[in-house]
Design an enzyme around this catalytic site. Structure first.
Site, mmCIF file in Angstrom:
data_model
loop_
_atom_site.group_PDB
_atom_site.id
_atom_site.type_symbol
_atom_site.label_atom_id
_atom_site.label_comp_id
_atom_site.label_asym_id
_atom_site.label_seq_id
_atom_site.Cartn_x
_atom_site.Cartn_y
_atom_site.Cartn_z
ATOM 1 N N LYS A 23 0.831 -1.198 0.000
ATOM 2 C CA LYS A 23 0.000 0.000 0.000
ATOM 3 C C LYS A 23 0.873 1.258 0.000
ATOM 4 C CE LYS A 23 -3.797 -0.285 2.170
ATOM 5 N NZ LYS A 23 -4.831 -0.475 3.197
ATOM 6 N N ARG A 93 -3.580 3.073 8.470
ATOM 7 C CA ARG A 93 -3.873 1.809 7.800
ATOM 8 C C ARG A 93 -2.644 0.910 7.786
ATOM 9 N NH1 ARG A 93 -8.325 2.735 3.879
ATOM 10 N NH2 ARG A 93 -8.838 4.950 3.839
ATOM 11 N N GLY A 102 -8.390 -7.224 4.431
ATOM 12 C CA GLY A 102 -9.265 -7.411 5.579
ATOM 13 C C GLY A 102 -8.638 -8.115 6.759
ATOM 14 N N MET A 104 -5.819 -7.209 8.507
ATOM 15 C CA MET A 104 -5.268 -6.320 9.532
ATOM 16 C C MET A 104 -6.182 -5.107 9.695
ATOM 17 S SD MET A 104 -1.171 -6.753 8.913
ATOM 18 C CE MET A 104 -1.242 -6.444 7.149
ATOM 19 N N ARG A 340 -2.932 -1.268 -5.874
ATOM 20 C CA ARG A 340 -2.089 -2.450 -5.693
ATOM 21 C C ARG A 340 -2.474 -3.451 -6.768
ATOM 22 N NH1 ARG A 340 -4.912 -4.314 0.027
ATOM 23 N NH2 ARG A 340 -6.981 -4.768 -0.798
ATOM 24 N N HIS A 456 -15.883 -8.075 2.205
ATOM 25 C CA HIS A 456 -14.917 -9.030 2.764
ATOM 26 C C HIS A 456 -15.159 -10.446 2.247
ATOM 27 C CE1 HIS A 456 -13.678 -11.979 5.886
ATOM 28 N NE2 HIS A 456 -12.585 -11.244 5.903
ATOM 29 N N SER A 767 11.248 -44.049 -8.765
ATOM 30 C CA SER A 767 10.118 -43.141 -8.547
ATOM 31 C C SER A 767 9.994 -42.930 -7.037
ATOM 32 C CB SER A 767 8.816 -43.740 -9.095
ATOM 33 O OG SER A 767 7.742 -42.839 -8.881
ATOM 34 N N CYS A 834 6.017 -39.783 -7.377
ATOM 35 C CA CYS A 834 4.625 -40.170 -7.562
ATOM 36 C C CYS A 834 3.797 -39.996 -6.299
ATOM 37 C CB CYS A 834 4.525 -41.616 -8.059
ATOM 38 S SG CYS A 834 5.235 -42.834 -6.928
ATOM 39 N N TYR A 854 10.424 -36.367 -14.360
ATOM 40 C CA TYR A 854 8.986 -36.106 -14.378
ATOM 41 C C TYR A 854 8.430 -36.064 -12.967
ATOM 42 C CZ TYR A 854 8.353 -41.094 -13.385
ATOM 43 O OH TYR A 854 8.389 -42.332 -12.795
#
Length: 881
Positions: A23, A93, A102, A104, A340, A456, A767, A834, A854
């Site tokens: 912010k 803020r 929402g 804080m 933001r 919210h 694997s 896996c 993989y």
């Protein structure tokens, strides 16, 4: 030179998110760009961390720097903080590096007291506005700083509105009534704290800054950080900004908007505004706001919409991303309070990334890095079937798209309790607050009677990819939370009744009862993201699939093979379980082989279907792994029934079951140990695999079987099992049929990882079964760890649940050792994973880093793994998207 704890907005810039928070960095960047930003200053995130390090004391020099910065703001605004004639009011803020909407705390109108409120009245000639601002300030300060439950204030407000009329709004209260409310609120403070409300503005400011620091460690902020994997060490900044007022009259207002629709990604301004209101009225869902598109023709705000649209476009071009903006209109004049990078749903993230590439704003690589891989799950969420019978109870605004089916609950506590117990629930509230976060996480979906698309409930639900309807104004929740009624009908939905939420990008529909849902399909922008992912990733993605149906679904999602086919899952289908049980209770080898001969055609049939579904890709089939007792009944009545079916006595069968019972089955007679004791089981499975492979090969299917021996801890175990597989291959004429195969092992024991160089002398692939490897490394059971692992994460003993996110330090080290040692012996060793971690993005990145070939995961996680693999190849993802 003293350490710099405080930055004026004009001194910072947008690259300082770590120091100024998102912010503060946004406000600094907008100020530098000459946009209409009320002046102010940011107290850095370093200040927050130092505050905690110093026993909750401000670091030396911080407060002096804050007071100097306040003087600069006074000069810019030509007002004085605490002055009776021309008072400066400020907002306080929070603002962390990563957006935590929402989670804080915020305080508005700080600086008001019995003296300065008169100054505001004299300056504005608007007594009602002044006391409205004053009562809001006392309520926020009382709740945030003094820890007084906000319900105490809300109750008195509702009592006063009831005196005005049955449907009275805040704006219907007169100046005298608001003045009376201020006095009532002050009495609440005195009664609850034993101290009068603080009148000195500087003391108010100090208390507010400390409260924002404290909110970094409130329960909802901690839960949010844990859910979004945000570090606790970052701290929050504090932004002190001169107030501009959206509640001074009909030519004033406030709003929240996105430069593009965060629900579906369309390139249109998306948001809401409220005339004669302050910011918390929008985000808290207390009043239902107007769509921002209506502002264009609102006579109270001539030219404001065009100005805001131009600023939104300018900000999006500057940041090269969708912006989430807050604004206030004071007497027809627009002020920007925040920008933001906007939170968005998975579908929106995909569309926005693709569109920004088409528009030439970003490149393909950036587009891939903009999408949190886990968010792709939202594109795979169910939706209500078009052919399903539907009874629409009510409609509302689309908070977050998708479909959800569950039983109605009215409190976050019950949602959390029942959801964690495995029940499917829908959390129904008038409106949600940050305190409801745990219940929202546990619920299937969220329904609120009030609020808008930036309330919210909507913001948090979108962030979680959870189906949500807000502003369903026709539902009336009973005071005792026992049910809700629907305006214009005699329908009563009670706690525990089933409802369905059906939400598209425009509207949400509340449906009565359980309604059928269907799975989505990949196409369009999603397909483009997948195409780009495959272009840049180097890591293969397979699937865990035990049936032809799962295999086909995984192929649709882009799986390039099967990394784990669990043969034991096939045993439970139809009457196969009876044949398996016959084999288990057999007295001798001949009887066991006879039972296995009955089982072989079933196994072969399954493998034929899977090979056909995976035409052209490898299929890794694990031989029998679980202990035999898992296939047998344990209740007396079931044992009697099975004994009769198998033609054996109850005592004999019960004795066999007892003989197989183990104290710790996970570490018992299972995996390759079964195949060594009963080699005929391995033989039957190998024969079924090779017969199926030869059959589909003759039919023109390209088949690549890979046979995986589970739970190996020693080369000798593997050698004995491999000898059986190779012998059966020769007997079946595999080579003559032109079928090639591999034999490898599942590395799921620490000893196997440490002896990987030895095992790789004969194994052609590894694997890593990280589910069991995690269990055996930590010495805990996944089935029982749920009782205490959440507490371990909460107490920061562990950063994450190791069954959800791969433990790099321990389990990961074994994976790396196993991979390196195995390839030292066999440079061509194929290595994959896996376990469940194969579809978790940060774990996929680790697999890329250690050089695996993989990952393998469940079919619906395949798109996530494909994107995560691309992001791993490109570098770290951009978290705050």
């Amino acid at each position: 030179m003293a350490h710099k704890w405080v930055y004026l907005f004009r001194d910072g810039n947008g690259s300082q998110k770590e120091l100024l928070g998102g912010k503060g960095a946004g406000l600094a960047e907008m100020t530098r760009a000459g946009m209409p930003v009320p002046p102010g200053f940011t107290i850095t995130t370093e200040s927050c961390n130092s505050y905690y390090d110093n026993g909750k004391q401000f670091p030396e020099g911080l407060w002096d720097q804050a007071m100097e910065a306040l003087k600069d703001v006074e000069k810019a605004m030509d007002k004085k903080f605490g002055n009776a004639q021309n008072p400066l009011l400020v907002s306080v803020r929070s603002g962390a590096k990563f957006s935590m909407p929402g989670m804080m705390d915020t305080i508005l109108n700080l600086g008001l007291n019995d003296t300065t409120v008169q100054g505001i009245i004299n300056l504005t000639k608007n007594e009602r506005f002044a006391y409205d601002a004053y009562r809001r300030f006392i309520q926020m300060y009382g709740n945030v700083v003094l820890n007084i439950n906000k319900d105490a204030f809300e109750h008195e407000l509702e009592v006063l509105k009831a005196l005005v009329g049955p449907n009275a709004k805040d704006t219907d209260l007169s100046a005298d009534q608001l003045k009376q409310l201020v006095a009532t609120y002050k009495k609440i403070v005195q009664d609850k704290t034993g101290q009068p409300f603080p009148e000195e503005p500087v003391d108010q400011l100090k208390g507010a800054v400390e409260a924002v620091f404290a909110s970094w460690n409130n329960d909802r902020a901690i839960v949010y950080r844990r859910m979004n994997k945000i570090s606790d060490a970052l701290g929050t900044a504090v932004n002190v900004q001169s107030m501009v007022f959206g509640n001074m009259g009909d030519d004033c207002g406030t709003g929240v908007a996105f430069s593009r629709d965060p629900s579906n990604g369309e390139n249109v301004l998306y948001g809401e505004y409220l005339p004669n209101a302050q910011g918390e009225d929008v985000v808290a869902g207390i009043r239902t706001p107007h769509p921002i598109s209506e502002m264009e023709n609102d006579p109270a705000f001539p030219g404001v919409y065009a100005q805001f649209a131009a600023i939104a476009k300018q900000l999006e071009q500057h940041y090269q991303d969708v912006q989430d903006m807050e604004f206030t209109i004071e007497k027809g004049r627009l002020f920007m309070l925040q920008t933001r990078n906007g939170k968005r749903t998975g579908p929106a993230a995909v569309k926005i990334s693709v569109d920004l590439v088409k528009e030439g704003v970003i490149d393909e690589k950036t587009a891939l890095q903009r999408i949190p891989a886990d968010d792709l799950n939202q594109l795979l969420l169910p939706r209500v079937s078009a052919n399903a019978k539907k009874t629409i109870l009510a409609t509302g605004l689309a908070g977050s798209p998708g479909a959800a089916v569950g039983q109605v609950v009215f409190t976050a506590e019950e949602a959390e309790e029942r959801g964690n117990a495995g029940d499917k629930v829908i959390l129904v509230r008038k409106e949600t607050s940050p305190e409801d976060l745990r219940g929202m996480v546990a619920a299937q979906g969220i329904l609120t009677a009030f609020g808008g698309k930036t309330s919210h409930a909507a913001v948090v639900a979108r962030g979680m990819g959870k189906c949500c309807i807000v502003g369903a104004g026709a539902i009336r929740i009973s005071k005792d939370d026992s049910g809700f009624t629907v305006d214009g009908t005699d329908i009563v939905v009670k706690k525990g009744d089933w409802i369905t939420l059906d939400v598209d990008s425009i509207e949400g529909r509340v449906l009565l009862g359980k309604v059928d849902t269907i799975d989505p399909e990949m196409s369009g922008d999603f397909a483009q993201i997948m195409e780009w992912s495959d272009k840049y990733r180097t890591l293969g993605v397979r699937t865990n699939a035990d049936t032809p149906q799962d295999a086909r679904k995984a192929r649709e999602f882009g799986a390039a093979g099967i990394g784990l086919c669990r043969t034991e899952h096939m045993f439970f289908e139809g009457n196969r379980i009876d044949v398996v049980r016959e084999m288990i209770v057999a007295d001798n080898l001949d009887d066991r082989k006879q039972a296995l001969a009955k089982l072989l055609p079933y196994q072969k049939e399954d493998f034929v279907g899977i090979f056909q579904a995976m035409d052209g890709f490898p299929v890794t089939i694990r031989t029998l792994d679980p202990p035999l007792h898992e296939f047998l009944p344990h209740e007396s009545a079931e044992i009697h029934e099975l004994a009769e079916k198998l033609g054996v006595s109850f005592d004999k069968l019960n004795g066999r079951i007892e003989s197989l019972r183990e104290s710790n089955p996970m570490l018992g007679f299972r995996g390759c140990r079964l195949g060594i004791q009963y080699p005929e089981i391995t033989e039957m499975q190998a024969r079924a695999i090779f017969q199926a492979a030869i059959e589909v090969k003759k039919a023109g299917v390209h088949v690549e079987p890979e046979i995986m021996i589970p739970l190996v801890s020693d080369l000798n175990e593997f050698r004995l099992q491999r000898e059986i597989v190779d012998r059966v291959a020769k007997e079946e004429g595999v080579a003559e049929a032109g079928v090639t195969y591999l034999v490898g092992t599942m590395i799921e024991l620490p000893r196997a990882a440490l002896l990987a160089d030895k095992i790789a002398e004969q194994a052609e692939f590894f694997s890593f079964g990280t589910n069991d490897l995690t269990q055996t490394t930590f010495g805990l059971s996944r089935d029982d760890s749920g009782k205490f692992l959440p507490m371990y994460v909460e107490k920061k003993i562990l950063k994450d649940d190791p069954f959800q996110v791969l433990d790099r330090d321990g389990v990961g080290q074994l994976v790396q050792i196993g991979t390196e040692r195995g390839r030292k012996t066999n440079p061509n060793l194929k290595v994959g994973i896996c376990g469940e971690h194969g579809g978790e993005p940060s774990s996929v990145m680790f697999c890329h880093e250690v050089g695996m070939n993989y990952v393998s995961c469940s079919p619906y996680r395949v798109p996530v793994a494909r994107l995560a693999a691309a992001q791993a190849a490109l570098g770290d993802t951009v978290r705050d998207k």
